[in-house]
Design an enzyme around this catalytic site. Sequence first.
Site: not given
Ligand code: GUN
Length: 174
Positions: A67, A85
Amino acid sequence: MDINAVNALSYEDFLEIFGNVVEKCPIIPAAVWIHRPFTSLADIEAHISDFIDSLPESGKEGILRCHPDLAGRELQSGALTRDSQEEQRAAGFTDLQPSEVSRMRSLNSEYKERFGFPFVICARLNTKRDIMRELLQCLGNDPAAERARAIGEVKKICALRMRNLQLSNSPNKL
Ligand code: GUN
């Protein structure tokens, strides 16, 4: 598209559609493919959840490390996946004041230093204020509890991405 149509997809098309329901982890939908025929989208989601639960702790941490940071450099450079995004935009991270950007950067660094993976939260279900508050609070968690909380968020993100696949007009739509 109903579940019969999903079951009729080629492996490649299935992966094209479901490949990012867990951020940058196409191996997860690739692994649940073996459970076809699926009975519903909820069935796919349940197999994904079981697969994640079956992983050793190192595998769960690996998922978390896929992530991107919330309000991180990839958001600014436009390098996020379309899903991430959209989620970060929904939470208000595309509209931060410079002071909020530095606050998030410093909290993200502190968090990653403590736990070894980025802070993950279901951004669509929270505002930037909730997220900053939660990030700060989670810094005090025990590492195992924090990993479990974060994996719970991955599953919430996955559930909303699956729901979105059904509704969106994107090339990935069902
Ligand atoms: N929560 C929802 N989407 C994301 C993401 O892309 N990165 C992180 N760190 N948390 C999220």
